[in-house]
Design an enzyme around this catalytic site. Structure first.
Site, short mmCIF file in Angstrom:
data_model
loop_
_atom_site.label_atom_id
_atom_site.label_comp_id
_atom_site.label_asym_id
_atom_site.label_seq_id
_atom_site.Cartn_x
_atom_site.Cartn_y
_atom_site.Cartn_z
N HIS A 131 0.75 -1.14 -0.18
CA HIS A 131 0.13 0.01 -0.04
C HIS A 131 0.78 1.39 0.14
O HIS A 131 0.00 1.72 -0.24
CB HIS A 131 -0.78 -0.02 1.15
N ASP A 159 -0.19 -7.77 1.62
CA ASP A 159 0.18 -6.41 2.14
C ASP A 159 2.39 -5.95 1.89
O ASP A 159 2.77 -6.27 2.88
CB ASP A 159 0.33 -5.55 2.82
N GLN A 182 1.47 5.70 11.86
CA GLN A 182 1.25 6.21 10.77
C GLN A 182 2.76 6.60 10.52
O GLN A 182 3.39 7.00 11.45
CB GLN A 182 0.48 7.60 11.39
N GLY A 183 2.77 6.18 8.99
CA GLY A 183 4.56 6.60 8.65
C GLY A 183 5.17 5.45 8.58
O GLY A 183 6.28 5.81 8.65
N ASP A 184 4.92 3.94 9.54
CA ASP A 184 5.77 2.91 10.19
C ASP A 184 5.37 2.01 9.22
O ASP A 184 6.10 1.10 8.73
CB ASP A 184 5.31 3.27 11.13
N SER A 185 4.03 2.44 8.05
CA SER A 185 3.81 1.08 7.29
C SER A 185 4.97 0.65 6.48
O SER A 185 5.94 1.45 6.10
CB SER A 185 3.38 1.72 5.97
#
Length: 263
Positions: free
Chosen positions: A74, A119, A207-210
């Site tokens: 993603h 993913d 958020q942002g660790d994806s």
């Protein structure tokens, strides 16, 4: 509900103050958006996790090879030639002048990825980042116990992405318990996703660790990657664990894709 910065909507530099999360898909709602930073973490030491890299769109990743990054599907926009992704490695502080920089040349997103499961993605670099790599789990033997997570994402739900790498530990949560959290968790893809988190909350990817790795020590005392930060509801909420791509399930696919990129 994904935990990376919104692709295409916000092109982030290696370090950015734009909010995001890692439990969820790219969205403007901080409670269900891509994850940015480790919540409840502590600063990582220089060289502690040398395989960690930061991607310019606001995601994390790990060096599968010195010129190939493993991240979340993603975080990228399909497969094919791509020279738009900047990669920073070799440092915990993104402003460190010793940071090693590289640029993408090609992306291979998991075949059949449609936002549910699968993913993972690989990014080929224009030059190697001279740091140790992180091997992936090719069996489910290490899909249990306590895991390490690290990232430059938000340190609280709705917070800002970070300049310095944070780390934390999260325990394994079995699929039945994870699904019992309700909501989006009831649709957990058992064979493709693995859950981890603290039941009381307070520690989580965000958020942002994806795309960043979830990892642990193997029987030889070496780090092995068991997960990829994918999604979750909010960040570090009680009873709402993080959901990670189960790397062991896709190990052969990832290896085949890496061979394809390396040829």
């Amino acid at each position: 509900m994904k935990r990376g910065a919104a692709f295409g909507a916000v092109a982030l530099a290696a370090f950015s103050l734009t909010p995001g999360t890692a439990f969820a898909q790219a969205t403007s709602d901080a409670s269900e958006g891509p994850r940015t930073r480790i919540v409840g973490g502590t600063p990582a030491e220089q060289g502690e996790f040398p395989f960690m890299v930061r991607l310019s769109m606001g995601c994390g990743g790990a060096l599968y090879a010195q010129d190939i990054v493993l991240t979340a599907a993603h975080c990228v926009d399909g497969s094919g030639p791509n020279t738009d992704i900047g990669v920073t490695g070799g440092v915990v502080d993104l402003d460190d002048p010793a940071a090693q920089k590289a640029t993408s040349t090609e992306v291979l997103q998991a075949p059949g990825y449609d936002g549910t499961g699968k993913d993972w993605a690989l990014i080929k670099l224009d030059k190697p980042i001279d740091q140790p790599t992180l091997k992936i789990a090719d069996t489910d033997a290490y899909d249990n116990g306590e895991f390490d997570i690290a990232g430059w994402g938000a340190d609280r739900e709705g917070g800002s992405q970070q300049q310095k790498l944070l780390k934390a530990k999260v325990p394994f949560i079995d699929d039945a318990t994870c699904k019992a959290a309700g909501g989006s968790y009831s649709g957990l893809v058992d064979a493709e996703e693995i859950c981890a988190g603290v039941e009381a909350g307070g520690v989580d990817s965000c958020q942002g660790d994806s795309g960043g790795p979830m990892f642990r020590k193997d029987d030889a005392g070496e780090f092995v990657q068991v997960g990829i930060v994918s999604w979750g509801e909010g960040c570090a909420r009680a009873g709402k664990p993080g959901v990670y791509t189960q790397v062991s399930h896709f190990a052969q696919d990832i290896k085949s894709a890496a061979d394809q990129l390396g040829s």
